[in-house]
Motif scaffolding. Structure first.
Motif, mmCIF file in Angstrom:
data_model
loop_
_atom_site.group_PDB
_atom_site.id
_atom_site.type_symbol
_atom_site.label_atom_id
_atom_site.label_comp_id
_atom_site.label_asym_id
_atom_site.label_seq_id
_atom_site.Cartn_x
_atom_site.Cartn_y
_atom_site.Cartn_z
ATOM 1 N N GLY A 74 0.757 -1.239 0.000
ATOM 2 C CA GLY A 74 0.000 0.000 0.000
ATOM 3 C C GLY A 74 0.790 1.292 0.000
ATOM 4 N N TRP A 75 2.104 1.240 0.078
ATOM 5 C CA TRP A 75 2.882 2.463 0.189
ATOM 6 C C TRP A 75 3.060 3.167 -1.154
ATOM 7 C CZ3 TRP A 75 7.616 3.002 -2.322
ATOM 8 C CH2 TRP A 75 8.145 1.844 -2.860
ATOM 9 N N GLY A 76 2.800 2.493 -2.240
ATOM 10 C CA GLY A 76 3.098 3.041 -3.560
ATOM 11 C C GLY A 76 2.308 4.274 -3.935
ATOM 12 N N GLY A 77 1.012 4.255 -3.661
ATOM 13 C CA GLY A 77 0.188 5.406 -4.019
ATOM 14 C C GLY A 77 0.592 6.657 -3.268
ATOM 15 N N THR A 78 0.845 6.492 -1.974
ATOM 16 C CA THR A 78 1.278 7.628 -1.165
ATOM 17 C C THR A 78 2.645 8.115 -1.612
ATOM 18 O OG1 THR A 78 0.028 6.711 0.669
ATOM 19 C CG2 THR A 78 1.606 8.430 1.193
ATOM 20 N N MET A 79 3.533 7.185 -1.967
ATOM 21 C CA MET A 79 4.868 7.564 -2.427
ATOM 22 C C MET A 79 4.783 8.394 -3.709
ATOM 23 S SD MET A 79 7.527 6.649 -4.849
ATOM 24 C CE MET A 79 6.810 5.194 -5.517
ATOM 25 N N ARG A 80 3.914 8.007 -4.608
ATOM 26 C CA ARG A 80 3.770 8.761 -5.859
ATOM 27 C C ARG A 80 3.228 10.170 -5.611
ATOM 28 N NH1 ARG A 80 3.978 6.155 -10.794
ATOM 29 N NH2 ARG A 80 4.421 3.948 -10.631
ATOM 30 N N ILE A 81 2.262 10.275 -4.693
ATOM 31 C CA ILE A 81 1.703 11.592 -4.382
ATOM 32 C C ILE A 81 2.763 12.491 -3.756
ATOM 33 C CG2 ILE A 81 0.067 12.774 -2.864
ATOM 34 C CD1 ILE A 81 -1.857 10.439 -3.388
ATOM 35 N N VAL A 82 3.508 11.961 -2.789
ATOM 36 C CA VAL A 82 4.548 12.749 -2.116
ATOM 37 C C VAL A 82 5.644 13.140 -3.102
ATOM 38 C CG1 VAL A 82 6.356 12.650 -0.359
ATOM 39 C CG2 VAL A 82 4.077 11.826 0.156
ATOM 40 N N ARG A 83 6.054 12.207 -3.953
ATOM 41 C CA ARG A 83 7.109 12.494 -4.927
ATOM 42 C C ARG A 83 6.676 13.605 -5.883
ATOM 43 N NH1 ARG A 83 8.589 10.568 -10.113
ATOM 44 N NH2 ARG A 83 10.841 10.690 -10.408
ATOM 45 N N SER A 84 5.446 13.536 -6.386
ATOM 46 C CA SER A 84 4.992 14.572 -7.311
ATOM 47 C C SER A 84 4.846 15.919 -6.614
ATOM 48 C CB SER A 84 3.671 14.169 -7.960
ATOM 49 O OG SER A 84 2.642 14.126 -7.008
ATOM 50 N N LYS A 85 4.399 15.907 -5.353
ATOM 51 C CA LYS A 85 4.265 17.162 -4.606
ATOM 52 C C LYS A 85 5.636 17.788 -4.347
ATOM 53 C CE LYS A 85 1.747 20.076 -2.265
ATOM 54 N NZ LYS A 85 0.833 20.984 -2.920
ATOM 55 N N ILE A 86 6.621 16.966 -3.978
ATOM 56 C CA ILE A 86 7.971 17.479 -3.737
ATOM 57 C C ILE A 86 8.575 18.031 -5.024
ATOM 58 C CG2 ILE A 86 10.338 16.777 -3.139
ATOM 59 C CD1 ILE A 86 8.623 17.075 -0.696
ATOM 60 N N LEU A 87 8.391 17.316 -6.129
ATOM 61 C CA LEU A 87 8.942 17.795 -7.402
ATOM 62 C C LEU A 87 8.292 19.109 -7.835
ATOM 63 C CD1 LEU A 87 9.337 14.461 -9.400
ATOM 64 C CD2 LEU A 87 11.135 15.863 -8.376
ATOM 65 N N SER A 88 7.002 19.278 -7.542
ATOM 66 C CA SER A 88 6.361 20.547 -7.897
ATOM 67 C C SER A 88 6.750 21.668 -6.936
ATOM 68 C CB SER A 88 4.844 20.391 -7.942
ATOM 69 O OG SER A 88 4.334 20.173 -6.656
ATOM 70 N N LEU A 89 6.953 21.336 -5.653
ATOM 71 C CA LEU A 89 7.348 22.355 -4.680
ATOM 72 C C LEU A 89 8.757 22.879 -4.943
ATOM 73 C CD1 LEU A 89 5.965 21.019 -1.280
ATOM 74 C CD2 LEU A 89 5.340 23.144 -2.410
ATOM 75 N N LYS A 90 9.614 22.021 -5.482
ATOM 76 C CA LYS A 90 10.990 22.454 -5.758
ATOM 77 C C LYS A 90 11.040 23.625 -6.736
ATOM 78 C CE LYS A 90 13.998 19.366 -6.860
ATOM 79 N NZ LYS A 90 14.679 18.142 -7.322
ATOM 80 N N GLN A 91 10.006 23.769 -7.561
ATOM 81 C CA GLN A 91 9.978 24.820 -8.572
ATOM 82 C C GLN A 91 9.257 26.092 -8.106
ATOM 83 O OE1 GLN A 91 11.773 24.142 -11.235
ATOM 84 N NE2 GLN A 91 12.112 22.097 -10.397
ATOM 85 N N GLU A 92 8.710 26.061 -6.912
ATOM 86 C CA GLU A 92 7.953 27.207 -6.414
ATOM 87 C C GLU A 92 8.878 28.382 -6.101
ATOM 88 O OE1 GLU A 92 4.640 27.689 -5.991
ATOM 89 O OE2 GLU A 92 4.271 25.738 -6.924
ATOM 90 N N PRO A 93 8.375 29.608 -6.286
ATOM 91 C CA PRO A 93 9.213 30.790 -6.025
ATOM 92 C C PRO A 93 9.673 30.924 -4.578
ATOM 93 C CG PRO A 93 7.247 31.408 -7.258
ATOM 94 C CD PRO A 93 7.102 29.968 -6.885
#
Length: 127
Positions: free
Chosen positions: A53-72
């Motif tokens: 069950g960890w996969g779905g949460t891992m994908r959400i966290v990974r995508s959120k971190i990758l999008s946050l890295k680009q924030e001003p």
């Protein structure tokens, strides 16, 4: 790219690959296979749920971190000389807690229904 960046990208892609491999196997089949080897208990059920069950949460966290890295605001923190550790724990973690809590809460109902189905097949928790 430096060695640290290459290692982080490798770890990120490795986690995604491992999760995709684990998601190939149906959870019920995994329960049947593992219950033939290990005695059924709450720890057994939790172990299989965690493994599958960890996969779905891992994908959400990974995508959120990758999008946050680009924030001003993250770029301005870096420009002001704030350490990566401080950026991660003061900005990244609080911004990812919401999606994590939402995903876990939405999955609890599915886990309850799946456990009821496993109990019907007599491979769930012993009573």
């Amino acid at each position: 790219m430096n060695l640290r960046t290459v290692c982080l990208v490798f770890l990120s892609l490795s986690a995604v690959t491992v999760q995709e491999f684990i998601s190939l196997f149906p959870t019920t089949l995994l329960f049947i296979l593992v219950s033939a080897i290990i005695e059924r208990s709450i720890g057994f059920v939790l172990m299989v749920w965690i493994i599958t069950g960890w996969g779905g949460t891992m994908r959400i966290v990974r995508s959120k971190i990758l999008s946050l890295k680009q924030e001003p605001f993250i770029e301005s923190c870096r420009a002001n000389g704030i350490s990566n550790f401080s950026i991660m724990f003061h900005h990244m973690v609080p911004n990812t807690l919401g999606p994590i809590i939402l995903n876990v809460t939405m999955n609890i109902g599915g886990y309850i229904l799946a456990e009821a189905g496993l109990a019907y097949l007599n491979i769930g928790l012993p009573i």
